[in-house]
Scaffold this active site. Sequence first.
Site, mmCIF file in Angstrom:
data_model
loop_
_atom_site.group_PDB
_atom_site.id
_atom_site.type_symbol
_atom_site.label_atom_id
_atom_site.label_comp_id
_atom_site.label_asym_id
_atom_site.label_seq_id
_atom_site.Cartn_x
_atom_site.Cartn_y
_atom_site.Cartn_z
ATOM 1 C CG HIS A 103 -7.605 -7.242 0.543
ATOM 2 N ND1 HIS A 103 -6.338 -7.444 1.027
ATOM 3 C CD2 HIS A 103 -8.445 -7.706 1.491
ATOM 4 C CE1 HIS A 103 -6.403 -8.012 2.218
ATOM 5 N NE2 HIS A 103 -7.672 -8.181 2.530
ATOM 6 C CB CYS A 144 -6.386 -6.459 5.231
ATOM 7 S SG CYS A 144 -7.558 -7.648 5.922
ATOM 8 C CD GLU A 164 -4.025 -6.410 -1.495
ATOM 9 O OE1 GLU A 164 -4.755 -5.397 -1.508
ATOM 10 O OE2 GLU A 164 -3.991 -7.202 -0.530
#
Lengths: 230, 80
Positions: free
Chosen positions: A203, A86, A205
């Site tokens: 994302h 990002c 994560e």
Amino acid sequence: MSAAVIVFPGSNCDRDIAVALEAALGTAPLMVWHGDSALPGVDLIAVPGGFSYGDYLRSGAMAANSPIMREVVSHAGRGVPVLGICNGFQVLTECGLLPGVLMRNASLKFVCRDVDLRVERGNTAFTGGYKVGDVIRIPVAHHDGNYFTDPDTLKSIEDNDQVAFRYCEPDGTVSDAANPNGSLANIAGVLNGNGNVLGMMPHPERLIDPLLGGTGGTPMFTALAEAVAA
Amino acid sequence: MKARVHITLKNGVLDPQGKAIHHSLEGLGFDGVDDVRQGKFIEIELSGNDPDAARASVSEMCEKLLANTVIENYAVEIDD
């Protein structure tokens, strides 16, 4: 074996990526402040999401000129894997480690939802846990994720197989309707020429625990742990 | 001395913000607007009094930080 997470003023996914890396590596990563100028003995670097420097001037532009980024560029040149997610992707394009630029979303709206991604490269430190053609569902949350580059650069990216992920339909079809932000060629993630630097808008994560909706991001961190242990 | 820097999107780079502004202008009844492109304007106060050196310095600032030359052009004016 140690990993580092670079922290800028305005980073807000640094804790998330630290949790993901610790789960995969078994040890907590170093949290390295942007003003530091040393990155001793690090095997893996993550540049997290967020709004570094408030996105002033252009997303990632200020962070790309932070003292620590000289070290990140130098490590990348020696083959250390560098993952930018990002805002981290925006920083890596601004500092020249990755081609192209992330512009304002074509819709002008902040986009925050799950998207489907088709895996385009499997044989990298980041994507070794996926197979080419796999479709993974991962959240995006950004205002400036519209990947753009000039036609010559796009051709070289495609010819060198540097596209890691494309936005797609759930069945893997790459279409305009599946493109959340107007990115050129539906590009969601791109590698450098050597394949050791990856930038991506989605994302992974945020998807490493069933409590948070799934574990589709876990294979990336497991693959990274295996790659740096090898 | 003062430097004035205009940063504009290169031709061929889509400008959704410019399009939105264009649309709003039409909504306000301004006819005859063919196109709108949005950019940035930056003023920099400089010490020193050599306009050529100032221009070279500000151009370097544009290359390193103020503009992203993948998508943007810049123009530098120096006021003595």
